[in-house]
Design an enzyme around this catalytic site. Structure first.
Site, short mmCIF file in Angstrom:
data_model
loop_
_atom_site.label_atom_id
_atom_site.label_comp_id
_atom_site.label_asym_id
_atom_site.label_seq_id
_atom_site.Cartn_x
_atom_site.Cartn_y
_atom_site.Cartn_z
CB SER A 11 -0.93 0.00 1.22
OG SER A 11 -0.18 -0.10 2.42
CG ASP A 63 -2.66 4.91 8.43
OD1 ASP A 63 -1.57 5.53 8.40
OD2 ASP A 63 -3.07 4.24 7.46
CG HIS A 109 -0.73 4.23 4.55
ND1 HIS A 109 -1.65 3.56 5.32
CD2 HIS A 109 -0.28 3.35 3.62
CE1 HIS A 109 -1.78 2.33 4.87
NE2 HIS A 109 -0.95 2.17 3.85
#
Length: 797
Positions: free
Chosen positions: A94, A270, A273
């Site tokens: 991600s 979070d 990221h």
């Protein structure tokens, strides 16, 4: 008493530290710094790409500064132009997906972050023929290996750029176990040879894992610690760097994102990221790594090789080398002759007898010495801004970096004040002072990057206009009073204005228009000369006998104003005139003359205002309307006080208007008409009070005498990358770097000023027949230069 102490102190300083000793110190500093940078590059390597990928710091909150080089901010058109017919692949988890999105948004800012987060995401711009893919492989495992293996076997689908990286999913799925780390090492060892094979024909980057902000991590991510991330990064670096024997790995480590994350991860939503601004910085770094060597942007010095020498530069290097050798031979012969003619002692009387009388320095020696010194100075110019020997950094504006130095120089300027030799309006000391403080403010404006702050930009525009105002005032006054329209005067002025710029155009491979201010003052000087020299020639001596001639001169000025207005509002006519060969070779920039038109139009009226002011002032002075005695106000007390009040109000009104500007284009449109308000207000404030007119700042006046050289030299030996960045002689200490680079820069500018003056006396003789021969040689030189330039342009295209 204080004045006596000041003069004694000044005399003491001058006794031990002269301009000559300052230049010697500057030369020693340059040699030491050059040696240090050469040693550093030999020890640490000369690849600025490595610095871009691995080191840097933040200037302010969001501006990233790589170590030792400058990063270009790519626009959409530039990115598409660079990546045309290219395929870029991002493969990983991600975090790599985030980097993919930021990269694509450089090409297409409207691209939305949507779709299957745990799947492949394609992007294609068919018009630009650019293809960027994200391939979802969150772990370094057999799936990722198979994907990479396909690329090694199929040259058609193989991407031109591959950006890979993964680790956090392995830590998360296996709960941060040591077995998972061992498996990661085995898997990355198996794909390392494949990546190395791809790296022979494609650009391959392995993105090291960014740190996390552990306090913000959700419960199912708590096992992802910075300690585990460091262990995985160490494994990746050691394995990928040792994948080739006896040679350096072709797989490049993208470790700079770690440094960026350390500064910005606290802003993460979070804890895992990165915030969008950090991802954009990493994507822009990737764009710089790949595109700088293709597009070669001026302000993107990272990953750019040194530009190859042109034919003209090689010929210039040969000329300066021969000048240095010639001067050394001349010096040795002259020294030996001096030793032979040394005074000898008379044995009978015991007194010394001189065999010869000291002869004056010959023009040939001055010529060789001047070109010898100029050659060494040009070598320093080249080292600073072309040879990639010294470092460069991007500018970053803050109010303190502009206003604090301004306060410093103002205090110094006030401290060094002296009485003027004459108390006339705009006397020589005062105009030198005016040029000096304006030039220092402009230098601070350039190095601090203050052009991004519109109020400062508008005030600096007035300073540039004031220079041109002085051009109109000074040259009109000379021709009006002296009536000297001879070719010698014209050649002297043109030589002093253009000599340094012509040399820099040759050595630094830049067009004449690049140094825009010199073409501007050169053209305006010729306009003033032609206006006054054409029939009927009207000068003060002729006009004094008949007032009709004053009217005739005003008609000339009115016609000049008409021509200015016509060209200002007829861009097509202006461009046709200056697009004619050979004028186009002087005034084109990037293939057109728009930049020249814009610069000329921006201050189109101010030279005319300077001429008109000179005419009115000299007429008032001739009729003894003004009181220019020492300590006397310029007019009667009532008129002086009234004009002072109007001047102060006008000055402040302009500043308030300039400070409230919201749109640069709109303010630039008004600037030509209103800039004269603040200029005239300053002149009246500075000259109406007798005590203000009777003193000047010797500190500012000293800089004023070399203001042209300072303005031109800053392009390459104080700023960097053609004024887009800052020259870094001493990395890691910005304050010391500015002090040292400024000291060298000022010494060089002063020496060039002296060289120009020396050469002007030799190359532009007063005898007309000799002068015409020199002009023929100069014309032949420029014809040769034009021919060589045309050959170079054809070879480039």
């Amino acid at each position: 008493m204080a004045a006596l102490a000041y003069n004694l102190g000044k005399r003491e300083i001058n006794h031990y530290f002269s301009v000559r000793s300052a230049k010697v110190l500057a030369l020693v500093a340059v040699l030491l710094l050059a040696a240090c940078h050469l040693a550093s590059r030999r020890y640490r390597g000369n690849d600025s790409c490595e610095y871009l990928l691995s080191s840097g710091r933040f200037l302010g909150e969001k501006v990233w500064q790589p170590h030792s080089c400058m990063m270009h901010k790519y626009k959409i058109s530039e990115a598409k132009n660079c990546l045309v017919d290219k395929h870029i692949a991002f493969i990983g988890d991600s975090r790599i997906r985030q980097l993919f999105y930021s990269f694509v948004k450089i090409i297409n800012p409207q691209f939305k972050e949507e779709g299957n987060k745990h799947g492949n995401i394609p992007f294609e711009d068919k018009i630009a023929s650019v293809k960027v893919d994200f391939l979802w492989h969150p772990e370094v495992n057999g799936s990722m290996k198979q994907c990479i293996k396909v690329w090694t076997e199929d040259s058609v689908t193989k991407p031109h750029v591959i950006v890979a990286g993964a680790a956090t999913w392995s830590i998360k799925i296996h709960n941060g176990s040591n077995e998972a780390l061992s498996q990661y090492k085995m898997n990355i060892s198996s794909i390392a040879p494949l990546l190395e094979k791809l790296a022979k024909t494609s650009d391959v980057y392995w993105v090291l894992q960014d740190p996390v902000y552990e306090d913000l991590l959700s419960e199912n991510r708590k096992m992802i610690t910075n300690e585990k991330i460091d262990a995985y990064n160490e494994a990746a670096v050691s394995i990928l760097n040792s994948s080739t024997r006896n040679s350096k790995s072709n797989v490049k480590m993208f470790s700079v994102s770690k440094l960026i994350a350390q500064e910005t991860i606290m802003e993460s939503l979070d804890g895992l990221h990165l915030p969008e601004s950090s991802r954009e910085t990493s994507a822009m770094i990737l764009m710089n790594v790949y595109c700088n060597k293709i597009l070669k942007p001026v302000d993107g010095s990272c990953c750019q090789p040194r530009p190859p020498l042109t034919l003209i530069q090689k010929l210039a290097a040969c000329f300066f080398t021969l000048s240095i050798i010639g001067y050394l031979i001349f010096y040795i012969i002259h020294r030996n002759a001096h030793r032979k003619n040394k005074p000898c002692t008379d044995l009978e009387s015991g007194e010394e007898k001189k065999n010869i009388i000291n002869t004056p320095v010959s023009p040939l020696e001055i010529l060789l010495q001047s070109f010898c010194k100029l050659g060494l100075i040009m070598a320093y110019f080249y080292m600073c801004d072309r040879a990639n020997l010294f470092m460069k950094e991007n500018k970053f504006y803050t109010h303190s970096t502009f206003f604090i130095p301004i306060i410093y120089i103002l205090v110094l300027g006030v401290f060094y004040n002296e009485n003027t030799k004459e108390t006339k309006v705009l006397n020589r000391e005062q105009t030198d002072e005016w040029k000096g403080w304006m030039q220092l403010v402009i230098l601070i404006y350039h190095i601090s990057g203050a052009s991004t702050f519109l109020p400062v930009y508008m005030h600096i525009r007035v300073l540039v206009a004031a220079y041109l105002f002085q051009t109109g005032y000074g040259h009109f006054s000379y021709f009006w009073i002296k009536g000297d329209f001879g070719i010698h005067r014209v050649c002297q002025v043109l030589f002093r204005l253009n000599f340094l710029v012509v040399v820099l155009c040759i050595v630094m491979d830049r067009p004449y228009q690049f140094y825009y201010f010199v073409p501007l003052v050169t053209v305006w000087f010729m306009v003033i000369y032609v206006t006054l020299a054409l029939w009927p020639q009207i000068i003060q001596k002729k006009a004094n006998g008949n007032c009709f001639w004053h009217f005739g001169l005003l008609l000339k000025l009115a016609f000049l104003l008409f021509c200015i207005c016509f060209l200002a509002y007829s861009q097509g006519a202006f461009e046709k005139i200056f697009s004619l060969w050979p004028l186009s070779k002087c005034f084109e920039l990037k293939g057109n003359v728009y930049e020249w038109w814009f610069r000329w139009r921006l201050d189109r009226y101010v030279v005319f205002h300077g001429m008109l002011f000179a005419f009115i002032y000299l007429a008032l002075q001739k009729r003894q309307v003004l009181s220019e005695g020492k300590g006397e106000p310029l007019f009667s007390n009532k008129i002086s006080n009234f004009l002072l009040f109007i001047s102060v109000v006008s000055f402040l009104t302009y500043s308030i208007w300039a400070s409230s500007c919201k749109n640069k284009a709109e303010c630039n449109e008004l600037h030509p008409s209103v800039s004269v308000v603040q200029i005239l207000a300053f002149i009246l404030i500075r000259n109406i009070p007798g005590y203000a007119r009777s003193v000047y700042s010797s500190f500012f006046a000293w800089f004023g005498k070399i203001s042209l050289e300072l303005f031109i030299c800053q392009y390459h030996i104080w700023l960097a990358a053609d004024t887009r960045g800052i020259l870094v002689l001493i990395p890691g200490n910005p304050m010391l770097n500015i002090i040292v680079s400024t000291f060298i820069f000022v010494c060089v500018a002063h020496e060039i000023s002296q060289i120009t003056n020396d050469l002007a006396q030799i190359i532009i003789p007063k005898d007309n027949s000799s002068l015409l021969k020199r002009l023929a040689c100069i014309a032949a030189f420029f014809c040769g230069l034009l021919i060589l330039s045309s050959i170079q342009d054809k070879s480039r295209h």
